[in-house]
Design an enzyme around this catalytic site. Structure first.
Site, PDB file in Angstrom:
ATOM      1  N   CYS C 183      -5.994   4.999  -5.734  1.00 17.32           N
ATOM      2  CA  CYS C 183      -4.769   4.363  -5.217  1.00 17.32           C
ATOM      3  C   CYS C 183      -4.419   3.171  -6.093  1.00 17.32           C
ATOM      4  CB  CYS C 183      -4.977   3.859  -3.786  1.00 17.32           C
ATOM      5  SG  CYS C 183      -5.581   5.083  -2.614  1.00 17.32           S
ATOM      6  N   HIS C 187      -1.116   0.987  -7.598  1.00 17.63           N
ATOM      7  CA  HIS C 187      -0.721   0.008  -6.579  1.00 17.63           C
ATOM      8  C   HIS C 187      -1.563  -1.266  -6.586  1.00 17.63           C
ATOM      9  CE1 HIS C 187       2.292   2.581  -4.824  1.00 17.63           C
ATOM     10  NE2 HIS C 187       1.424   3.560  -4.726  1.00 17.63           N
ATOM     11  N   ARG C 231       2.748   9.919   3.820  1.00 18.33           N
ATOM     12  CA  ARG C 231       2.745   9.072   2.615  1.00 18.33           C
ATOM     13  C   ARG C 231       1.384   9.156   1.909  1.00 18.33           C
ATOM     14  NH1 ARG C 231       5.499   7.983  -1.294  1.00 18.33           N
ATOM     15  NH2 ARG C 231       3.787   9.300  -1.882  1.00 18.33           N
ATOM     16  N   CYS C 235       0.504  10.880  -1.757  1.00 20.58           N
ATOM     17  CA  CYS C 235      -0.106  10.069  -2.826  1.00 20.58           C
ATOM     18  C   CYS C 235      -1.325  10.803  -3.389  1.00 20.58           C
ATOM     19  CB  CYS C 235      -0.517   8.695  -2.308  1.00 20.58           C
ATOM     20  SG  CYS C 235       0.815   7.488  -2.319  1.00 20.58           S
TER      21      CYS C 235
END
Lengths: 217, 103, 274
Positions: C183, C187, C231, C235
């Protein structure tokens, strides 16, 4: 639709200094190594129970190689210098150059690979070629202005570095296994992980180093 | 059976401002499904709005209008408490009518 | 004599979304302005409201083999209480012996109170057009809407929740797969973008707050209202990971990490995203 990927982490002398500072800080307040190891084990157990295979993505995708393990373990704070060295050396040793010695292909084909975002997702058709999606993170040809900024601009890649054998070999190795040059980079290892074929890497290298490529205009 | 519309009608000065959300696929007839088959066109063809039974708006729509369309317009002469009724009819001859009270 | 003053039609949503990805930067400002204007117009008529309305209708209707409505479903604030419920989730549920986010809790109520099997309850977690609608997306949108204006307040006081937060944070930095992605790959930095799309830095409160408080959201390009479970799943698809199981502990751990990171911010969803 867009594929997400990442920035090159800048490393060097600063990392070594910060790593030393990190060790001191670690003694003061961070969880102990055994607590952290227990949390990591718990996290991995939860991850393994939380996915199901789909399309071409099996559960083996969750298994980490040594580089991934070290980068995850040291994700927060600065990477210790010894880890940087270990990752870069191991990955550099894994770079395979083409048997015929031909490093440069067709930049026009390379441009297509650089634009293409599909490949390796569970929603992708494994019979279709994988892309590298370079533009997701990098500026390359100035004609394509929808580029990402997670990675550095590669505009004038060889124009700046010189149209030399050294530049060509660096471009090959970097695309093949970026971890060889900057540990825990956000850039995928396109050759090492068989994302691109040898010919596709040649074509991407051409996009970077051919004097006629729009990247060098 | 189509979902209800979401209608808001408010008196602003001397005119009534109406905002309406409609629930509809609005398939253009140009998109293919996963198996490569064309998804047939399916769209709202006509919209009629009445204020206390008097027509204040009619519209003929094509397939260029987006999925779940949003429409806003104003008309003069409404008063608080009056009813605004909206009806759409699609090319399957399915229709939906909803009413809102002017606030 | 009544006359029509103005008629605004919102059309061509998908066209704008595609142009944003493909358009040249010269036109970027124009495109970004057009997108901003479009978002503004839509915020007055966010189609997510259609999901909210459907969820609200469903909430009170007796459902399933046991003919029980969601009014007996406890989201942490008492049976049937929806006001502010989303802003305090995930939390520990002693009756289930698990930390749960909203979506997992809805499934639990469908199974344990309404009598559905787990397979029935999770048959359509993510909708696909009006022919394959997801009740869970509508219910989630409705419950979330009931926290509109409420401050995010996820408590980590319970050790089970705290553990999920820690696991979620660890998982956020877990690199694996063919592309080495975590992730954090996309991000964990400020002001970087993929193509023309700016990405939130979820490791900072501001980034997590802005992102978390606007889900669920109507995705214009898909014409669907999507939830936080969606979501996360999407991802991981882009990370080249396998299929994240709906309501899995990892999904709850990551949701706990991000929801708690958003604490203090006012929840403003359901949102709208291109």
């Amino acid at each position: 639709m867009t594929t997400r990927f990442p920035a090159v982490r800048l490393l060097g002398a600063a990392a070594a200094v910060a790593a030393a500072a990190g060790i001191l800080y670690g003694c003061a307040s961070a969880p102990s190594a055994s607590e952290d190891a227990a949390l990591t084990a718990r996290t991995i157990a939860i991850m393994k129970a939380s996915f199901k295979p789909k399309g071409q993505a099996g559960l083996d995708r969750l298994d980490q190689d040594e580089t991934q393990r070290l980068c995850s373990q040291n994700a927060e704070g600065k990477l210790p210098d010894s880890i940087v060295k270990k990752i870069e050396q191991e990955n550099l040793a894994a770079v395979k150059y083409p048997a015929d010695g031909k490093l440069v292909g067709n930049w026009k084909e390379g441009e297509k690979v650089a634009e293409l975002g599909q490949g390796m997702q569970f929603s992708d058709d494994p019979k279709k070629p994988n892309g590298a999606n370079c533009y997701a993170c990098h500026q390359l040809s100035p004609k394509q202005e929808a580029y990402g900024t997670i990675g550095p601009s590669l505009y004038e890649f060889a124009k700046k570095r010189g149209y030399t054998e050294e530049t060509r070999r660096y471009a090959w190795a970097k695309v093949y296994d970026a971890e060889a040059f900057s540990a825990c980079t956000n850039m995928p290892r396109f050759g090492q992980h068989h994302i691109l074929t040898e010919q596709q890497i040649r074509d991407v290298v051409a996009l970077l180093v051919d004097p006629a490529s729009p990247v060098n205009q | 059976m189509a979902d209800p519309m979401k209608i808001r009608a408010n008196l602003v000065g001397d005119s009534t401002e109406v905002k309406v959300l409609m629930s509809h696929e609005m398939d253009t007839g140009l998109v293919k499904d996963k198996s490569g088959k064309i998804i047939p066109a399916w769209w709202i063809q006509t919209v009629k709005v009445t204020h206390n039974d008097k027509v204040v708006l009619t519209a003929q729509w094509g397939t260029a209008v987006s999925k779940n369309p949003f429409m806003s317009f104003k008309f003069k002469g409404g008063a608080k408490g009056d009813k605004v009724t909206i009806t759409w009819v699609d090319n399957h001859n399915d229709s939906r009518t909803d009413t809102a009270v002017i606030a | 004599m009544r006359s029509i003053h103005r008629l605004t039609l919102i059309v061509g949503a998908a066209a704008i979304a595609v142009a944003t990805l493909a358009g040249p930067v010269v036109a970027q400002t124009t495109l970004e302005n057009a997108s901003a204007k479009y978002r503004q117009d839509l915020s007055e008529g966010n189609p997510a409201d259609l999901w909210v309305a459907r969820g609200q209708e469903m909430w009170k209707v007796p459902r399933g083999p046991k003919k029980v409505s969601f009014e007996s479903c406890d989201l942490g604030l008492g049976p049937g209480v929806v006001k502010g419920a989303y802003a305090q989730l995930p939390r520990w549920f002693a009756d289930a012996g698990r930390v749960m986010d909203l979506e997992t809790r809805l499934v639990w109520c469908m199974v344990n109170q309404q009598g559905y099997t787990h397979a029935e309850a999770t048959k359509q977690t993510f909708g696909n057009g009006s022919r394959h609608r997801s009740d869970l997306e509508a219910l989630t949108a409705y419950v979330a809407k009931e926290s509109d204006g409420v401050k995010m307040n996820v408590s980590l006081a319970d050790p089970h929740v705290r553990e999920m937060y820690d696991v979620g944070k660890k998982a956020f930095f877990y690199h694996a797969g063919t592309h080495d992605f975590a992730c954090a790959t996309c991000h964990a930095e400020d002001n970087v973008r993929i193509r023309l799309q700016y990405l939130p830095n979820l490791t900072k409160p501001e980034g997590a707050q802005k992102a978390y408080t606007t889900w669920p959201a109507y995705r214009v390009a898909q014409g669907e209202t999507r939830t936080f479970q969606w979501r996360l799943n999407d991802c991981f698809r882009q990370q080249r990971f396998p299929d994240l199981i709906y309501g899995s502990d990892l999904s709850i751990a990551l949701t706990t990490y991000l929801a708690a990171s958003a604490n203090g911010a006012v929840y403003v969803g359901p949102g709208i995203k291109l």
